[in-house]
Write a protein that holds these residues in place. Structure first.
Motif, short mmCIF file in Angstrom:
data_model
loop_
_atom_site.label_atom_id
_atom_site.label_comp_id
_atom_site.label_asym_id
_atom_site.label_seq_id
_atom_site.Cartn_x
_atom_site.Cartn_y
_atom_site.Cartn_z
N THR A 184 1.31 -10.68 96.91
CA THR A 184 0.50 -11.08 98.07
C THR A 184 1.24 -12.09 98.93
OG1 THR A 184 -1.53 -10.70 96.81
CG2 THR A 184 -1.71 -12.08 98.78
N LYS A 185 1.88 -13.06 98.30
CA LYS A 185 2.66 -14.05 99.05
C LYS A 185 3.76 -13.39 99.84
CE LYS A 185 1.83 -18.00 95.99
NZ LYS A 185 2.45 -18.98 95.06
N HIS A 238 3.89 -10.26 106.85
CA HIS A 238 2.96 -10.12 107.98
C HIS A 238 3.18 -11.21 109.02
CE1 HIS A 238 -0.71 -9.18 110.12
NE2 HIS A 238 -1.05 -10.46 110.05
N LYS A 239 3.38 -12.45 108.52
CA LYS A 239 3.63 -13.56 109.43
C LYS A 239 4.91 -13.34 110.21
CE LYS A 239 4.12 -18.61 109.41
NZ LYS A 239 4.12 -19.82 108.56
N GLU A 279 -0.29 -12.00 92.72
CA GLU A 279 -0.19 -13.17 93.59
C GLU A 279 1.18 -13.25 94.25
OE1 GLU A 279 -0.80 -18.04 93.36
OE2 GLU A 279 -1.09 -16.79 91.59
N SER A 304 2.13 -11.59 102.76
CA SER A 304 1.70 -12.53 103.80
C SER A 304 2.88 -13.02 104.61
CB SER A 304 0.98 -13.71 103.14
OG SER A 304 0.65 -14.68 104.07
N ARG A 305 3.95 -13.31 103.94
CA ARG A 305 5.13 -13.78 104.66
C ARG A 305 5.70 -12.68 105.54
NH1 ARG A 305 7.55 -16.90 99.34
NH2 ARG A 305 6.14 -18.71 99.47
#
Length: 741
Positions: free
Chosen positions: A111-112, A118-119, A108, A115-116
């Motif tokens: 993943t966070k 990717h953003k 997790e 994601s950050r």
């Protein structure tokens, strides 16, 4: 078990112990009147009884109690074992949870982080793209390319992730400014391009809006503006008449003349349709063609505009009708409005701009109603007084009204057809009114007197007025043939036939009476005594009477009818009937001598000459005329020559039954004619022949007469037959065979 049951019943039935079995036993004891010591004693006895019963139960069931106690011990041991297993299971589950939870938490967290990242990467790419496009936007001067860049920048700016990015705030602000400039440039170019019909400029403007993604709302706005402008043009044209007060030099208001009022309205309307609205429609047509060249899916743009324009025209003319003056003007001069509308469509010459009758339907219906009233009024006035025959001046006035109404309606084909239907109604009404006035009684049919009676003279005048009205109407149609539609001409011509039919109906009683008198005269042919004797008379008395009668009735009763076509038709009917009756009666006339046959042949020539008076083109009757000529030839021939001639000519124009009737005149009295054989009178025979025109029926009648003759000869045992019998029998046999084919 029985002791136990008895103890329980004893306790339940005892009044004292029963109180202790209720929910509120303590309160019940306080209300008792038994002494307290007595109550204690009773309770003690009850307790002792219960203890004894318990001891007795234990003694009796001690084995069962021991077994239950043993089972309880074993159950406790099993529960202890299960408790150990449960503890082990919980420990293993805790270890398994720990092994799963730790990797999940790590995944997790990773993943966070991803994601950050990717953003952040997306934001960086979007920022880079915005900066790149902003740079291109600043370096290009092509508005079409700018519109494409602005559309992409607008899509990027809509990303919520870029809302708080300071690095591109300036670029996004510049995008909004540039978009406003490009939109203003495109709007100006679009209006200017459409106005001047500049294909390049219009296509460029449309492409800009396509690239900006705003082509739909832009076109909707443009159409709406043009429709509003069309509505304003109509409103101004119609409102110019709703306030017809003008100022004079003195400052006082006065109403303009009616003619000036009408002229002003129609001038404004003509200008509105021929200039303002036409210009807008032409621009929409050009816009549609520009869209088609760009392959845009707007095939119905012009059609939608035209439909909405029609609703505006309908609405504005309906609104203007609230004014009594304008309402009267639009209703009375509706063809002018329709002409402006149709002329505009003709100038546009565009398949998407089709005339919708519903747009002006209320005005058209009102106009047609008033036009019909205007057309019918002269007809009503002609027949206001019973017995008054319409004069030529009155009919000429009606024709002028009809011509005027048809001429005004020529602006549009369907309106012309509908007015033509009104004219047709007028013609039919004229016929109905005339029919109500004509004389139909016995006086109208008499042909015996020396002159026409009052009813016949009145009928003649009405028939001539019908013909004058018909001929003047036909003259009007001939003058307008190049402008009236085929349908309109057909409608009016169809109604004109009712006038001819009514003229024929007026003549028919006379024709019927004339034919009746002719038959009466023909029958007198059989009353003349010298047919079988030599005679030097060239014309028979009955024929002289018939010729005189034909001349008199034509001169007295028929020649005054001016409708020569109908008169010729009716005279042809008289001639046909006269020929038919002459052939019929001359064929059954007997006995005939040689001179009698020659005189009968001469009668044929006299009849032909007499009939040429009422039917100059007698040969045009065709077969009946040829029949008369053939009978004139056959009547002087012998029986053998007649049959031989028929065989050579294949029957010719003379029916077989007529030949057979003629052959009876060559026979003796024993070979009786068919009517003599049946005991009929000559009028009855003639009536039967009228009712049985079929040749086979007539041959059957003749065959009956010949068969009777055969029976008569056989009854007499006579070996000799009449010399003409074999000829007739053979001819009848052949005739029956031909008829059967």
């Amino acid at each position: 078990m029985e002791n136990q049951d008895s103890l329980i019943e004893q306790i339940e039935n005892d009044d004292f112990f029963k109180e202790f079995l209720s929910d509120d036993s303590s309160r019940a004891l306080l209300t008792k009147s038994i002494a307290f010591t007595e109550q204690v004693r009773k309770l003690g006895e009850g307790i002792d009884a219960l203890n004894k019963e318990l001891q007795r139960q234990v003694l009796e069931n001690h084995q069962d109690l021991l077994r239950q106690a043993h089972h309880a011990t074993k159950l406790e041991d099993v529960l202890n074992i299960m408790n150990g297993h449960v503890q082990n299971l919980m420990a293993n589950a805790e270890r398994l949870r720990t092994q799963i939870t730790v990797p999940c938490e790590q995944l997790e967290n990773h993943t966070k982080v991803l994601s950050r990242l990717h953003k952040a990467s997306h934001i960086l790419r979007q920022v880079a793209r915005v900066q790149q496009l902003s740079k291109k936007l600043g370096s290009t001067n092509d508005p079409v390319q700018k519109a494409l860049l602005l559309q992409e920048l607008e899509q990027l700016a809509a990303d919520p992730e870029l809302t708080d990015i300071d690095a591109i705030t300036t670029e996004l602000r510049n995008v909004r400014v540039q978009r406003q400039k490009v939109v203003q440039l495109a709007i100006g170019a679009l209006h200017q391009g459409i106005e001047h019909e500049n294909v390049v400029q219009t296509s460029m403007a449309l492409q800009i809006f396509i690239n900006l993604g705003t082509i739909e709302p832009t076109l909707e706005t443009l159409i709406k503006e043009n429709l509003n402008e069309c509505g304003d043009i109509l409103k101004m044209a119609l409102d110019s008449a709703t306030n017809p007060v003008v100022l004079v030099k003195s400052g006082r208001g006065q109403l303009p003349s009616s003619q000036g009022f009408r002229q002003k309205v129609w001038t404004e309307l003509e200008k509105g349709f021929s200039e303002g609205i036409y210009k807008i429609c032409k621009q929409i047509k050009f816009l549609q063609s520009a869209l088609d060249e760009l392959h845009m899916p707007h095939k119905v743009l012009a059609e939608q505009f035209w439909d909405q324009l029609g609703q505006i025209v309908k609405g504005e003319t309906g609104r203007a009708a609230a004014s009594a003056a304008v309402q009267q003007l639009l209703h009375e001069d509706y063809p002018k409005l329709l002409k402006f509308y149709c002329d505009m469509m003709g100038k546009l010459s565009y398949e998407q701009f089709k005339f919708d009758r519903d747009v002006l339907k209320p005005l058209e219906n009102s106009y047609l109603s008033s036009s019909l009233t205007k057309i019918l009024e002269p007809v009503q006035s002609m027949f206001n007084m019973d017995g008054t025959v319409p004069s030529q001046d009155q009919i000429d006035a009606l024709i002028r009204v009809l011509t005027s109404e048809l001429s005004v309606a020529l602006v549009e084909e369907q309106l012309s057809v509908r007015v033509a239907k009104n004219v047709s109604k007028c013609i039919k009404m004229f016929a109905v009114k005339t029919e109500q006035q004509i004389e139909n009684g016995p006086e109208a049919a008499q042909v015996i007197g020396g002159s026409a009676n009052g009813g016949q003279q009145k009928n003649l005048q009405y028939a001539n007025s019908l013909h004058y009205f018909s001929s003047q109407t036909q003259r009007m149609l001939n003058n307008m043939r190049d402008s009236l539609s085929e349908e309109g001409l057909s409608v009016i011509n169809e109604s004109l036939r009712t006038l001819d039919a009514l003229t024929g109906a007026i003549l028919q009683p006379l024709v019927t009476s004339i034919n009746s008198v002719i038959e009466t005269i023909m029958v007198t042919m059989h009353l003349e005594p010298d047919w079988g004797r030599p005679s030097s008379t060239l014309c028979s008395p009955y024929m002289r009477e018939l010729v005189q009668f034909i001349h008199r009735v034509y001169r007295t009763y028929l020649s005054g009818f001016t409708n020569r076509d109908v008169l010729s038709e009716k005279c042809s009917e008289i001639a046909l009937r006269c020929i038919e009756l002459f052939v019929r009666h001359s064929s059954i006339l007997r006995p005939l001598s040689r001179s009698g046959r020659q005189r009968l042949q001469s009668d044929c020539r006299h009849l032909e000459e007499a009939l040429k008076l009422i039917c100059p083109q007698l040969p045009s009757l065709g077969r009946p005329y040829r029949l008369l000529k053939s009978v004139a030839t056959l009547i002087t021939q012998s029986a053998e020559e007649i049959v031989a001639g028929q065989a050579r000519g294949g029957g010719g124009s003379v029916p077989h039954s007529t030949i057979l009737f003629m052959l009876f005149s060559y026979a003796g009295a024993e070979l009786a004619s068919p009517h003599q054989n049946t005991g009929w009178s000559l009028p009855k025979l003639s009536a039967w022949l009228d009712e049985h025109p079929n040749e086979s029926d007539r041959l059957d009648l003749i065959a009956g007469a010949i068969q009777r003759y055969e029976s008569l000869i056989r009854a007499k045992n006579s070996p000799n037959y009449d010399p003409v019998y074999p000829i007739m029998s053979k001819f009848l046999e052949n005739a029956l065979k031909e008829t059967a084919l």
